[in-house]
Design an enzyme around this catalytic site. Structure first.
Site, short mmCIF file in Angstrom:
data_model
loop_
_atom_site.label_atom_id
_atom_site.label_comp_id
_atom_site.label_asym_id
_atom_site.label_seq_id
_atom_site.Cartn_x
_atom_site.Cartn_y
_atom_site.Cartn_z
CE1 TYR A 1 -1.25 -5.93 -2.50
CE2 TYR A 1 -0.01 -6.35 -4.51
CZ TYR A 1 -0.86 -6.79 -3.52
OH TYR A 1 -1.33 -8.07 -3.56
CG HIS B 1 -8.24 -3.63 4.80
ND1 HIS B 1 -7.16 -3.07 4.16
CD2 HIS B 1 -8.94 -4.30 3.85
CE1 HIS B 1 -7.21 -3.40 2.88
NE2 HIS B 1 -8.28 -4.13 2.66
CD GLU B 2 -11.64 -7.04 4.51
OE1 GLU B 2 -12.60 -6.92 3.74
OE2 GLU B 2 -10.47 -7.22 4.12
CD GLU C 1 -7.82 -3.10 -1.30
OE1 GLU C 1 -8.01 -2.86 -0.10
OE2 GLU C 1 -8.33 -4.06 -1.89
CG HIS D 1 -12.91 -3.13 1.40
ND1 HIS D 1 -12.52 -2.38 0.30
CD2 HIS D 1 -11.85 -3.92 1.70
CE1 HIS D 1 -11.28 -2.72 -0.04
NE2 HIS D 1 -10.84 -3.64 0.79
#
Ligand SMILES: [Zn+2]
Length: 262
Positions: free
Chosen positions: A190, A47-48, A76, A51
Site C-alpha cells: 500500500y 483509479h480503475e 497499483e 488499471h
C-alpha cells in the site's frame, strides 16, 4: 476494472487486443439535480481507468505477462498514479464546472480539499509503516512461533510507533489482512505504491500534467510492458533513477518542495 480478455501477440504477428470494462456505482440524479459526482467517485474512476490503461496499452508477446499481470507491489502504480489528477487544478478546469452557474471550481476549494486530506498525514503514514513492519516480522520468521505475541508485536513495529501503545491492545489478533486476506508479507505494498505513484507523478508536475512526451514515456516504458521485466528496471527506464520518498512527503504536506524553501 475487469478484463475479459488479455493482450498477446500470435506467432504470425497478430496483436490480439484486450477486452476490458469499467463498471461503477455512481451517484444518481434526483428530480431536481443531475448526477453530481463526489470526489471519491472521481478518484475511483481515475483509479480503475489507470488499471484499464495498463491493460489497453499492453503490447507484449505473452498474455500471462501482459497488462496488469505484474508483481503484486507494482500493480497499483498505474491506478494510483491516475488518482493524482483528481485534485489538479489544470485537470479540473477541463470539466469541473458548477452545474448551475457554469463557473469553474474555485482554486481555494481545491486547496482546502488538499489541506483537509493531509490532516494527520504523518500519523497515518507511520500507522501504515508500522503495519508493514509487523506483517514482515511474522512472515520472515523461519522458526515455529511459540512465544508471546504482545512483546513480539511491540518489538516488530517499534521504529514506527511514536505514541504510547494503549495497554491491553494487540493489532496482531485483528490483522485479518495478513492472516486471512492474502496480504501476507505484502501489506507494505500500500505504502510502496504511494511512493511509486507520487514519484512518477512528480515528473508530470515538473514537465506538465498533460505533457505528451512524458506521457508517451510512461506508456512505452511502463504501461505497455506488463510484467516482461523487473518492475524496477521498467521504472528506472521511465524515471531515470530509483524512486525516492520525497514526492510523497511533499504531496502529504510533510515536506516542503525544494522550490518553496527560502
Ligand atoms: Zn487498484
Amino acid at each position: 476494472m475487469t478484463e475479459f480478455q488479455g493482450q498477446w501477440i500470435e506467432r504470425d504477428g497478430t496483436n490480439v487486443r484486450p477486452h476490458a470494462s469499467l463498471v461503477m456505482n455512481l451517484s444518481k440524479p434526483t428530480a431536481d439535480k443531475p448526477a453530481l459526482l463526489r470526489l471519491g467517485e472521481v478518484e475511483t474512476f481515475l483509479h480503475e481507468f489507470g488499471h484499464s490503461l495498463h491493460g489497453m496499452f499492453a503490447n507484449t508477446r505473452f498474455e500471462s505477462l501482459s497488462g496488469t499481470n505484474v508483481w503484486w507491489d507494482f500493480v497499483e502504480l498505474p491506478s494510483q498514479f491516475m488518482e493524482n489528477y483528481a485534485v489538479e487544478k489544470e485537470f479540473l478546469r477541463t470539466f469541473a464546472f458548477h452545474y448551475q452557474t457554469g463557473e469553474p471550481m474555485p482554486d481555494e476549494l481545491i486547496d482546502k480539499i488538499v489541506a483537509s486530506r493531509n490532516f494527520n498525514a504523518a500519523s497515518a503514514c507511520l500507522r501504515q509503516v508500522s503495519f508493514g513492519l509487523l506483517d514482515m516480522a511474522y512472515y520472515t520468521r523461519r522458526e515455529e512461533f511459540t512465544s508471546d505475541i504482545i512483546p513480539f508485536e511491540k518489538q516488530a513495529w517499534e521504529k514506527a510507533i511514536v505514541g504510547k501503545q494503549l495497554p491491553d491492545t494487540c493489532m496482531t489478533v485483528q490483522f485479518s489482512h495478513i492472516m486471512a486476506g492474502g496480504y501476507a508479507a505484502g501489506y507494505y505494498s500500500y505504502k510502496w505504491a504511494e511512493v511509486l505513484d507520487a514519484d512518477a507523478f512528480s515528473v508530470f508536475r515538473r514537465n506538465g500534467i498533460f505533457d505528451r512526451a512524458t506521457a508517451q514515456s510512461f506508456r512505452d516504458n511502463i504501461l505497455s510492458r506488463g510484467g516482461t521485466e523487473h518492475p524496477m528496471t521498467l521504472y528506472k527506464r521511465f524515471r531515470g533513477q530509483e524512486p525516492t520518498i520525497d514526492a510523497l512527503l511533499e504531496r502529504n504536506g510533510i515536506a516542503v518542495p525544494p522550490s518553496h524553501t527560502r
